[in-house]
Scaffold this motif. Sequence first.
Motif, PDB file in Angstrom:
ATOM      1  N   ALA A  67       0.839  -1.206   0.000  1.00 15.70           N
ATOM      2  CA  ALA A  67       0.000   0.000   0.000  1.00 15.70           C
ATOM      3  C   ALA A  67       0.868   1.248   0.000  1.00 15.70           C
ATOM      4  N   LEU A  68       0.866   1.977  -1.094  1.00 12.10           N
ATOM      5  CA  LEU A  68       1.640   3.207  -1.160  1.00 12.10           C
ATOM      6  C   LEU A  68       1.054   4.246  -0.205  1.00 12.10           C
ATOM      7  N   ALA A  69       1.898   5.163   0.198  1.00 10.52           N
ATOM      8  CA  ALA A  69       1.457   6.231   1.088  1.00 10.52           C
ATOM      9  C   ALA A  69       2.056   7.541   0.613  1.00 10.52           C
ATOM     10  N   ALA A 122      -2.122   5.201  -2.921  1.00  9.71           N
ATOM     11  CA  ALA A 122      -2.529   5.937  -1.726  1.00  9.71           C
ATOM     12  C   ALA A 122      -3.819   6.694  -2.032  1.00  9.71           C
ATOM     13  N   SER A 123      -4.526   7.107  -0.993  1.00  8.03           N
ATOM     14  CA  SER A 123      -5.796   7.799  -1.208  1.00  8.03           C
ATOM     15  C   SER A 123      -5.622   9.119  -1.942  1.00  8.03           C
ATOM     16  N   GLY A 124      -4.416   9.708  -1.876  1.00  4.90           N
ATOM     17  CA  GLY A 124      -4.170  10.961  -2.577  1.00  4.90           C
ATOM     18  C   GLY A 124      -3.596  10.778  -3.957  1.00  4.90           C
ATOM     19  N   MET A 125      -3.666   9.554  -4.493  1.00  6.43           N
ATOM     20  CA  MET A 125      -3.171   9.237  -5.835  1.00  6.43           C
ATOM     21  C   MET A 125      -4.287   8.603  -6.649  1.00  6.43           C
ATOM     22  N   ALA A 126      -4.286   8.827  -7.940  1.00  6.59           N
ATOM     23  CA  ALA A 126      -5.239   8.144  -8.807  1.00  6.59           C
ATOM     24  C   ALA A 126      -4.800   6.699  -8.991  1.00  6.59           C
ATOM     25  N   TRP A 170      17.823  12.064 -10.533  1.00 13.52           N
ATOM     26  CA  TRP A 170      16.942  11.258  -9.679  1.00 13.52           C
ATOM     27  C   TRP A 170      16.083  12.180  -8.817  1.00 13.52           C
ATOM     28  N   ASN A 171      14.801  11.887  -8.777  1.00 15.25           N
ATOM     29  CA  ASN A 171      13.871  12.719  -8.022  1.00 15.25           C
ATOM     30  C   ASN A 171      12.818  11.871  -7.329  1.00 15.25           C
ATOM     31  N   ALA A 172      12.462  12.282  -6.134  1.00 22.79           N
ATOM     32  CA  ALA A 172      11.344  11.644  -5.457  1.00 22.79           C
ATOM     33  C   ALA A 172      10.064  11.886  -6.251  1.00 22.79           C
ATOM     34  N   PHE A 173       9.140  10.938  -6.155  1.00 25.80           N
ATOM     35  CA  PHE A 173       7.852  11.060  -6.836  1.00 25.80           C
ATOM     36  C   PHE A 173       6.905  11.980  -6.085  1.00 25.80           C
ATOM     37  N   ALA A 174       6.263  12.878  -6.813  1.00 21.30           N
ATOM     38  CA  ALA A 174       5.098  13.585  -6.314  1.00 21.30           C
ATOM     39  C   ALA A 174       3.889  12.672  -6.526  1.00 21.30           C
ATOM     40  N   PRO A 175       2.751  12.942  -5.885  1.00 18.79           N
ATOM     41  CA  PRO A 175       1.584  12.055  -6.006  1.00 18.79           C
ATOM     42  C   PRO A 175       1.089  11.832  -7.423  1.00 18.79           C
ATOM     43  N   ASP A 176       1.299  12.803  -8.323  1.00 16.71           N
ATOM     44  CA  ASP A 176       0.808  12.660  -9.692  1.00 16.71           C
ATOM     45  C   ASP A 176       1.816  12.007 -10.627  1.00 16.71           C
ATOM     46  N   GLY A 177       2.932  11.486 -10.081  1.00 19.35           N
ATOM     47  CA  GLY A 177       3.949  10.830 -10.896  1.00 19.35           C
ATOM     48  C   GLY A 177       4.998  11.784 -11.421  1.00 19.35           C
ATOM     49  N   LYS A 178       4.817  13.084 -11.194  1.00 19.10           N
ATOM     50  CA  LYS A 178       5.822  14.059 -11.594  1.00 19.10           C
ATOM     51  C   LYS A 178       6.924  14.125 -10.536  1.00 19.10           C
ATOM     52  N   LYS A 179       7.939  14.958 -10.768  1.00 20.45           N
ATOM     53  CA  LYS A 179       9.012  15.123  -9.797  1.00 20.45           C
ATOM     54  C   LYS A 179       8.510  15.956  -8.620  1.00 20.45           C
ATOM     55  N   ALA A 180       8.885  15.513  -7.436  1.00 22.04           N
ATOM     56  CA  ALA A 180       8.584  16.345  -6.273  1.00 22.04           C
ATOM     57  C   ALA A 180       9.320  17.668  -6.433  1.00 22.04           C
ATOM     58  N   THR A 181       8.701  18.735  -6.024  1.00 24.29           N
ATOM     59  CA  THR A 181       9.248  20.068  -6.230  1.00 24.29           C
ATOM     60  C   THR A 181       9.935  20.579  -4.975  1.00 24.29           C
ATOM     61  N   GLN A 193      -6.645  16.326  -5.338  1.00 21.85           N
ATOM     62  CA  GLN A 193      -7.095  15.047  -4.789  1.00 21.85           C
ATOM     63  C   GLN A 193      -7.910  14.305  -5.850  1.00 21.85           C
ATOM     64  N   PRO A 194      -7.606  13.018  -6.097  1.00 21.11           N
ATOM     65  CA  PRO A 194      -8.262  12.316  -7.206  1.00 21.11           C
ATOM     66  C   PRO A 194      -9.785  12.318  -7.174  1.00 21.11           C
ATOM     67  N   LYS A 195     -10.382  12.234  -5.997  1.00 21.64           N
ATOM     68  CA  LYS A 195     -11.844  12.147  -5.910  1.00 21.64           C
ATOM     69  C   LYS A 195     -12.528  13.511  -5.847  1.00 21.64           C
ATOM     70  N   LEU A 196     -11.917  14.449  -5.150  1.00 22.19           N
ATOM     71  CA  LEU A 196     -12.572  15.728  -4.923  1.00 22.19           C
ATOM     72  C   LEU A 196     -12.042  16.866  -5.772  1.00 22.19           C
ATOM     73  N   GLY A 197     -10.910  16.657  -6.423  1.00 19.06           N
ATOM     74  CA  GLY A 197     -10.311  17.721  -7.216  1.00 19.06           C
ATOM     75  C   GLY A 197      -9.398  18.594  -6.374  1.00 19.06           C
ATOM     76  N   LYS A 198      -9.222  19.832  -6.766  1.00 20.37           N
ATOM     77  CA  LYS A 198      -8.286  20.721  -6.065  1.00 20.37           C
ATOM     78  C   LYS A 198      -8.897  21.198  -4.744  1.00 20.37           C
ATOM     79  N   LEU A 199      -8.122  21.027  -3.680  1.00 21.45           N
ATOM     80  CA  LEU A 199      -8.583  21.444  -2.364  1.00 21.45           C
ATOM     81  C   LEU A 199      -7.414  22.011  -1.560  1.00 21.45           C
ATOM     82  N   LEU A 200      -7.727  22.661  -0.470  1.00 20.64           N
ATOM     83  CA  LEU A 200      -6.704  23.288   0.358  1.00 20.64           C
ATOM     84  C   LEU A 200      -6.182  22.338   1.423  1.00 20.64           C
TER      85      LEU A 200
END
Length: 306
Positions: A67-69, A122-126, A170-181, A193-200
């Motif tokens: 289970a990814l987190a 993870a819940s924050g990933m599609a 080499w870069n850590a993964f951000a939740p969307d598969g892009k490079k962590a910034t 967020q995959p289910k709710l869209g953009k949130l704070l």
Amino acid sequence: MALTTACGSGDRTDAAPVANDKVQAGSGSGYGDDSGADKGQAGGDGYGYDSKGDSNRPAAQGAPARALALRQSPELGPVVTDSKGMALYRFDKDTAEPPNSACSGACATTWPPVPADDATAASGMAASSLGSVTRADGTKQLTIGGWPAYRYAKDTAPGDTKGHGVGGTWNAFAPDGKKATAGPAADVSVFDQPKLGKLLVDKEGRTVYRFNKDSAWPMRFGCNGACLDTWKPVGPADESKLAGVPEKLISTVTRPDGSKQLAVDCWPVYTFSGDKQPGDVNGQGKMGTWFAVSPEGKKITSPATG
């Protein structure tokens, strides 16, 4: 400096709060060796592996991710980890379309490929962002957003991100598969967020919520007493530490006990104790009164579409 933007007919920090206690809620050679091109130093070709090998790397480096987190890094924001909290990385010399791994041999000793079996998002990933690629040796490697995933042998504890920036490739993964910034964590920022869209989210990457039984003007606090064991007021934000949210929406309000709380569009906001990692939205819709907050300051009442 904490924001104290005025709301309604007066500054919210001066508004008289009204409590409603009836409402409660349940590597040089280019290979990362001692001569040096780690962390993008000159002279490397970007493979970033240790030519001496990593004979002491933990056996778990080659284990399934399960289970990814998502884990909030103070320097990088939310990064993808395996179930043990070990960061996952992507390599610029790989390709995502089609997926292909360019890291093998000694490279794959320093950067062990993550097996594809048993991995869940993870819940924050599609969920659709996860896939696999067949390596030259016939094994299946996990992909995130099409990019092959690896661990780093020199990460030894959950939360380590020592591999980020190695060789400049080499870069850590951000939740969307892009490079962590890289960059300092914002007090308030936007998460997709995959289910709710953009949130704070707050500086820990936790979803923030507003409560229907509060009110923006006149100021009323519906969550008090035992409610605060479950719903934690978010602290004030610094005006220099906002990302993706208009400054005019952010203010500070004073609770009945005299403590300061962040408000978005004049509504007090909270985090939910049932959310365990960035991207969790377990508080959404609780009791029909708790809702995540959009970048425009509105409550989110339905899943994202499209």
